[in-house]
Design a protein around this motif. Sequence first.
Motif, mmCIF file in Angstrom:
data_model
loop_
_atom_site.group_PDB
_atom_site.id
_atom_site.type_symbol
_atom_site.label_atom_id
_atom_site.label_comp_id
_atom_site.label_asym_id
_atom_site.label_seq_id
_atom_site.Cartn_x
_atom_site.Cartn_y
_atom_site.Cartn_z
ATOM 1 N N GLU B 14 34.498 50.962 38.632
ATOM 2 C CA GLU B 14 34.645 49.810 39.528
ATOM 3 C C GLU B 14 34.983 48.564 38.712
ATOM 4 O OE1 GLU B 14 31.491 49.110 42.341
ATOM 5 O OE2 GLU B 14 32.605 47.459 43.265
ATOM 6 N N ARG B 86 39.178 50.447 50.215
ATOM 7 C CA ARG B 86 39.094 50.274 48.768
ATOM 8 C C ARG B 86 40.494 50.246 48.188
ATOM 9 N NH1 ARG B 86 38.744 56.317 46.604
ATOM 10 N NH2 ARG B 86 38.992 57.271 48.630
ATOM 11 N N ALA B 123 42.109 43.111 48.654
ATOM 12 C CA ALA B 123 40.741 43.625 48.508
ATOM 13 C C ALA B 123 39.726 42.484 48.447
ATOM 14 C CB ALA B 123 40.635 44.496 47.257
ATOM 15 N N ALA B 128 36.563 44.461 49.768
ATOM 16 C CA ALA B 128 36.714 45.887 49.494
ATOM 17 C C ALA B 128 36.545 46.123 47.992
ATOM 18 C CB ALA B 128 38.092 46.367 49.944
ATOM 19 N N PRO B 129 35.913 47.219 47.614
ATOM 20 C CA PRO B 129 35.742 47.481 46.187
ATOM 21 C C PRO B 129 37.060 47.863 45.515
ATOM 22 C CG PRO B 129 34.895 49.320 47.480
ATOM 23 C CD PRO B 129 35.280 48.241 48.461
ATOM 24 N N TYR B 131 38.821 49.794 42.116
ATOM 25 C CA TYR B 131 38.546 50.787 41.083
ATOM 26 C C TYR B 131 39.773 51.015 40.210
ATOM 27 C CZ TYR B 131 34.714 51.992 44.282
ATOM 28 O OH TYR B 131 33.612 51.949 45.107
#
Lengths: 151, 162
Positions: B14, B86, B123, B128-129, B131
């Motif tokens: 993340e 995400r 995001a 929103a995460p 990655y």
Amino acid sequence: MITQMHVKGLMFDPYNNAYIVILRDEDQSEMLPIWVGKSEASSISLALESVAPPRPMTHDFMKGYLDAVNAKVISVVITDLNENTYYAKIHLTYEDSEYTVDSRPSDAIALALRSQAPIFANESVIRKQTSEELDQWLENLKPEDFGKLDS
Amino acid sequence: MQEHTSHTAESLLELTVDRVVEDPDTDTRILVLSRTDGKTELFMIWIGAAEGESIRRALDTSVTPRPMSHDLIKSFGEHFGVKTERVVLTDVKSSTYFATVYLESNGVTRTIDARPSDAIALALRCQAPMYVTQDVWDRRSGQNLDAWLSKLATKNIGTQEV
């Protein structure tokens, strides 16, 4: 009343270091210039020339987002001019419902060109614009200030 | 350099946006990403000025008088009930990074190809995460630029443009 407009070209405004999108109506009797930022102008220019950049630019991503969820742009309307800021509405369908989303005209035009959606302007906007300082400003422009898109 | 690779299903790390820095030599911005697991290494991506400013505005949660492009995309999602679930930085080819945005609506997940700058600008607005795959993290460039960057950052921090 709304009038359908077509993007006739892009110009650089050296006084404000900004770009102008020129919209004209069908019979070329009305003109609506819209000042936009550099990145928005670049995005509109790519769409006008049907250039597909190697990676999706922001409005290509925006179109990709709508495509991914099966939303469709029906039309965009330049609705208002208030203290030199333009307002636009994007009309879309998503899952059998219609939606109207507030946007800047630059985003609306960049998206409409990528969606083959018509662009309209409220007549009040066109009238306001032609009555302002624009006519005089345009008279002072030299042909070389116009971009090659104004064909 | 020590790497503790986690062998989860996709080996995703993340990320959070550390800052956006101006590159004084070009009309670009440097997006500086860091990991949320406390590792100190950074991940830098060169992005366009407009996208950089969009990310900066999202970090500041500053509100512009009119919706900017990524605000508009967020607005589409709010109107339709589509959630930005995400974003993942999935690949790097010839120093170009690739991202995938995951959208969710009515239990269906859809993906969109995007540049990392657009993916992250969206995001941040949607909480929103973000990655990166372990593979892309390992292949990131600019790992030796920390010193150069910190010099640059002290000069540029606070030069917010709107």
